[in-house]
Scaffold this motif. Structure first.
Motif: not given
Lengths: 111, 121
Positions: A34, A36, A38, A44, A89, A93, A99, A101-103
């Motif tokens: 994915x 995302x 923000x 998000x 981001x 999953x 989930x 996430x990257x930074x």
């Protein structure tokens, strides 16, 4: 465990420039991937997703292709707008339904 | 898309006090909510999964007695940071899962709140 790595640092570019944000992942099995986004002051939002190898997710001019051979899911947009300024981001999953996430990457588009 | 709210959006408190953060799904019933913590320039880290009417499931390394989670209704989950200390200062984000959406890709059915900035002095 499963993890996502995004390129370091913010990204600053001019309007109508080409945007690429790199994302690579480490996971067992076949995760779903994915992106995302923000926007300032907001939660998000799912931008796009891909659930299997070679799938291409696309939305709002953004694209990302699930590359299993390189374990990557790089985000691209051909011509960015000021309104694309946000934090992006990459996430995955897997079988544990959590989930990862990257930074995140701050993208700033200058008029 | 579905809307998830958090309250407050930011809070400053003294060390040793407790702070409660609310997460609400505004237009759907969320059987499952998630609480994340984000440090500056870091990933979102899942803290716990909250299921309505049952105890929360905490991730490894997260202190259950320090981060109390209550999911008493289908639209509300709360996170209470007890006896807060400066190292608890962080950005806390919740998400809610809409069970009416397809279950194949759970990430696509999680809706995120705007986050709560906690600063402990």
């Amino acid at each position: 465990g499963d993890s996502v790595t995004q390129m370091e640092g913010p990204v600053t570019l001019s309007e109508e420039a080409f945007l690429t944000i790199n994302c690579t992942y480490t996971a067992t099995g076949y995760p779903s991937l994915f992106w995302y986004v923000q926007y300032p002051g907001e939660g998000l939002q799912l931008l796009l997703k891909a659930t299997k190898a070679d799938d291409k997710g696309s939305n709002k001019g953004f694209e990302a292709t699930y590359r299993k051979e390189t374990t990557s899911f790089h985000l691209e947009k051909g011509s960015v707008q000021v309104s694309d300024s946000a934090v992006y981001f990459c996430a995955l999953i897997n079988g544990n339904n959590r989930l990862a996430f990257g930074k995140g990457n701050q993208v700033v588009v200058i008029p | 898309g579905a809307v998830v709210s958090q309250h407050p959006s930011w809070v400053i408190c003294k060390s040793g006090t407790s702070v409660k953060i609310e997460c609400r799904s505004l237009d759907f019933q969320a059987t499952t909510m998630f609480w994340y913590r984000q440090f500056p320039k870091q990933s979102l880290m899942l803290m716990a999964t909250s299921n309505e009417g049952s105890k929360a499931t905490y991730e490894q390394g997260v202190e259950k007695d320090k981060f109390l989670i209550n999911h008493a209704s289908l639209t509300l989950s709360t996170l209470t940071v007890t006896s807060a200390h400066p190292e608890d200062s962080s950005f806390y984000i919740c998400s809610a899962r809409d069970p009416t959406r397809t279950a194949r890709t759970f990430g696509g059915t999680q809706y995120f709140g705007p986050g709560t900035r906690l600063t402990v002095l």
